[in-house]
Write an enzyme that holds these catalytic residues in place. Structure first.
Site, mmCIF file in Angstrom:
data_model
loop_
_atom_site.group_PDB
_atom_site.id
_atom_site.type_symbol
_atom_site.label_atom_id
_atom_site.label_comp_id
_atom_site.label_asym_id
_atom_site.label_seq_id
_atom_site.Cartn_x
_atom_site.Cartn_y
_atom_site.Cartn_z
ATOM 1 N N LYS A 1 -2.270 -2.344 -2.387
ATOM 2 C CA LYS A 1 -3.540 -3.054 -2.185
ATOM 3 C C LYS A 1 -3.578 -3.674 -0.803
ATOM 4 O O LYS A 1 -4.615 -3.708 -0.157
ATOM 5 C CB LYS A 1 -3.692 -4.172 -3.227
ATOM 6 C CG LYS A 1 -3.909 -3.687 -4.625
ATOM 7 C CD LYS A 1 -3.990 -4.879 -5.581
ATOM 8 C CE LYS A 1 -3.034 -4.728 -6.738
ATOM 9 N NZ LYS A 1 -1.909 -5.670 -6.711
ATOM 10 N N LYS B 1 5.389 -7.506 4.903
ATOM 11 C CA LYS B 1 4.080 -8.154 4.882
ATOM 12 C C LYS B 1 3.775 -8.825 6.224
ATOM 13 O O LYS B 1 2.658 -8.719 6.729
ATOM 14 C CB LYS B 1 3.987 -9.154 3.731
ATOM 15 C CG LYS B 1 3.789 -8.457 2.380
ATOM 16 C CD LYS B 1 3.781 -9.424 1.221
ATOM 17 C CE LYS B 1 3.665 -8.676 -0.096
ATOM 18 N NZ LYS B 1 3.947 -9.516 -1.254
ATOM 19 N N LYS C 1 3.692 3.796 1.281
ATOM 20 C CA LYS C 1 3.570 3.343 -0.116
ATOM 21 C C LYS C 1 2.125 2.928 -0.385
ATOM 22 O O LYS C 1 1.517 2.234 0.424
ATOM 23 C CB LYS C 1 4.480 2.125 -0.341
ATOM 24 C CG LYS C 1 4.334 1.482 -1.716
ATOM 25 C CD LYS C 1 5.001 0.105 -1.770
ATOM 26 C CE LYS C 1 4.037 -1.023 -2.085
ATOM 27 N NZ LYS C 1 3.759 -1.279 -3.487
HETATM 28 P P1 ADP Z 1 0.403 -3.815 -4.394
HETATM 29 O O1 ADP Z 1 1.520 -3.391 -3.477
HETATM 30 O O2 ADP Z 1 -0.634 -2.779 -4.494
HETATM 31 O O3 ADP Z 1 -0.161 -5.181 -4.070
HETATM 32 P P2 ADP Z 1 1.742 -5.119 -6.531
HETATM 33 O O4 ADP Z 1 2.697 -5.703 -5.536
HETATM 34 O O5 ADP Z 1 0.780 -6.035 -7.215
HETATM 35 O O6 ADP Z 1 0.981 -3.919 -5.840
HETATM 36 O O7 ADP Z 1 2.565 -4.316 -7.612
HETATM 37 C C1 ADP Z 1 2.350 -4.338 -8.992
HETATM 38 C C2 ADP Z 1 3.299 -3.351 -9.638
HETATM 39 O O8 ADP Z 1 2.928 -2.023 -9.275
HETATM 40 C C3 ADP Z 1 4.749 -3.532 -9.206
HETATM 41 O O9 ADP Z 1 5.599 -3.247 -10.292
HETATM 42 C C4 ADP Z 1 4.925 -2.508 -8.146
HETATM 43 O O10 ADP Z 1 6.257 -2.076 -8.007
HETATM 44 C C5 ADP Z 1 4.044 -1.382 -8.662
HETATM 45 N N1 ADP Z 1 3.562 -0.583 -7.547
HETATM 46 C C6 ADP Z 1 2.747 -1.003 -6.553
HETATM 47 N N2 ADP Z 1 2.518 -0.001 -5.685
HETATM 48 C C7 ADP Z 1 3.218 1.067 -6.150
HETATM 49 C C8 ADP Z 1 3.395 2.405 -5.695
HETATM 50 N N3 ADP Z 1 2.796 2.849 -4.602
HETATM 51 N N4 ADP Z 1 4.186 3.227 -6.416
HETATM 52 C C9 ADP Z 1 4.811 2.798 -7.543
HETATM 53 N N5 ADP Z 1 4.685 1.552 -8.026
HETATM 54 C C10 ADP Z 1 3.902 0.690 -7.346
#
Ligand code: ADP
Ligand code: TRP
Length: 321
Positions: free
Chosen positions: A192, A110, A189
Site C-alpha cells: 500500500k 520506509k 514487493k
Molecule cells: P502493506 O505493505 O501493503 O502496507 P501490510 O504491511 O499492512 O501491507 O501487511 C499486511 C499483511 O500482508 C502482512 O502479513 C504482510 O506480510 C502481508 N503482505 C503485504 N504485502 C505483501 C506482499 N506483497 N506479498 C505477500 N504478503 C504481503
C-alpha cells in the site's frame, strides 16, 4: 493453539495482503483460537488523514468478512478498542535494545521511501510485539516482509521471561512460501505504501487499468522469455488454472507470449476469482453499523484475554503495590 495476525488500515487491501495474510488466516479458523485484527495504531505511523483511517478501518473489516472470516468463530476487532496494548508496549519498550530496532529492514525501507522517521515508526515493532504477546499467540501468519518483526517479538518475549520469570509464549512466524512475496505492478514487493498494488475489490475499469500497467520488458513476442523473472507471469500464476498456466509457461519458454493478451486474460480471471466476495462486500458496506457492531463485540471478547495477560505483567514488573 492461538493463531494471530493484524493488518493496517492504511489503504485499500490488495492481492499481496490476500495471499500473505488474509487467506492464511481465513483458512485457519478451525485450527485453533484465531485472532484477526485491524491495526489502526500502526497505520498512524504513516497516515495522518483521519477520514482515510476511518474509511479504511471499516473497509478492511468489510474485506475480511466478505472473504469469509466468520466473527463467531474467531476474535475480530480493531486494535485501538483494546487500549491495554499501549500499556504493554511501554513496558516492553523498557526492555527493547535500541540495536534490535535499528536493524529492522522495514523501518529503513520506509524512510528510504520518504516516510517521516518518527519515534512511532521506529518503535513500530514494539507495538507489534505487544499485539502478539498480549494474546499469548503461538503462531503468526504473515508475508515474508514481516518475519523480522515476529523475530523481534520473540526476542522481546525471551528477554522479558529471563528478566521477570516465565510469562509470555514465544511466538512463531508462519509464512506461506509459495506466495511469500507477491510482486507489485513495478516488480517491487506489492505494498500500500508503494502505490503499486492490485486491489482485491477494484471496480472493473480500475482493475483493468491496474493490470494493464504491470511493468514488462520490451522483448518481441516471438523471443523466448524466462517466466520466473517476469512480473506479469509471477502475478498471473497465483490465479490461473493449472492447465492454462502450463500453456502460458510454454509460450514464455518457446516464444509467443503476448503480454497484452495475458494481461487481458488476467483481468477476467481476477474478476471471476473475487466475484462472490465482491457481491457479499456490497451488502456489508450498505450497513456499516452492522460491521461496527461485529467489531465492538469482538473487542469486548479480545479485551478479556488482554486484561488477563496485562494483570500478570503488572504483577511481574512491580506495578502492583
Ligand atoms: P502493506 O505493505 O501493503 O502496507 P501490510 O504491511 O499492512 O501491507 O501487511 C499486511 C499483511 O500482508 C502482512 O502479513 C504482510 O506480510 C502481508 N503482505 C503485504 N504485502 C505483501 C506482499 N506483497 N506479498 C505477500 N504478503 C504481503
Ligand atoms: N506490522 C504488520 C504489517 O504491517 C501488521 C501487524 C501489526 C501485525 N501487529 C501485528 C501482524 C501482529 C501480525 C501480528 O503487516
Amino acid at each position: 493453539m492461538k493463531i494471530l495476525s493484524g493488518i493496517q488500515p492504511s489503504g485499500q487491501l490488495h492481492i499481496g495482503n490476500y495471499f500473505g495474510m488474509m487467506q492464511p488466516m481465513i483458512n485457519n479458523m478451525d485450527r485453533g483460537e484465531l485472532y484477526a485484527f485491524i491495526v489502526n495504531f500502526h497505520a498512524l505511523t504513516t497516515v495522518h488523514d483521519p477520514k482515510s483511517i476511518e474509511r479504511d478501518t471499516l473497509g478492511a473489516a468489510a474485506d475480511f468478512l466478505a472473504l469469509g472470516l466468520d466473527p463467531d468463530r474467531c476474535f475480530f476487532w480493531v486494535q485501538s478498542d483494546v487500549p491495554e496494548v499501549t500499556e504493554l508496549t511501554w513496558i516492553l519498550s523498557t526492555l527493547t535494545p535500541m540495536g534490535l530496532l535499528e536493524r529492522c529492514h522495514s523501518y529503513k525501507d520506509k524512510i528510504a521511501k520518504g516516510i517521516a522517521p518518527s519515534h512511532g515508526l521506529f518503535s513500530y515493532p514494539v507495538l507489534m510485539a505487544a499485539d502478539i504477546l498480549l494474546y499469548q499467540a503461538n503462531i503468526v501468519p504473515v508475508g515474508k516482509d514481516q518475519k523480522q518483526h515476529v523475530e523481534v517479538a520473540r526476542d522481546i518475549a525471551q528477554k522479558f521471561n529471563n528478566t521477570y520469570g516465565e510469562t509470555f509464549i514465544i511466538p512463531e512466524p508462519e509464512i506461506n512460501h509459495t506466495v511469500a512475496t507477491v510482486p507489485g505492478l513495478d516488480g517491487q514487493k506489492m505494498s500500500k505504501s508503494y502505490g503499486n498494488t492490485i486491489g482485491i475489490f477494484l471496480e472493473e475499469k480500475a482493475l483493468k487499468k491496474s493490470v494493464m500497467s504491470i511493468v514488462t520488458d520490451s522483448k518481441p513476442v516471438e523471443e523466448p522469455k524466462d517466466p520466473d523473472t517476469c512480473n506479469l507471469y509471477n502475478i498471473y500464476k497465483l490465479f490461473a488454472p493449472v492447465d492454462r498456466l502450463q500453456e502460458v509457461h510454454d509460450l514464455y519458454v518457446k516464444g509467443g507470449a503476448m503480454y497484452g493478451k495475458i494481461k487481458l486474460e488476467l483481468v477476467d480471471i481476477l474478476w471471476e476469482y473475487f466475484r462472490a466476495a465482491r457481491e457479499k462486500r456490497k451488502q456489508l458496506v450498505s450497513n456499516p453499523d452492522h460491521i461496527r457492531d461485529i467489531l465492538k463485540k469482538g473487542a469486548d471478547k479480545a479485551r478479556q484475554k488482554a486484561i488477563g495477560t496485562l494483570d500478570l505483567v503488572r504483577e511481574r514488573v512491580g506495578l502492583l503495590y
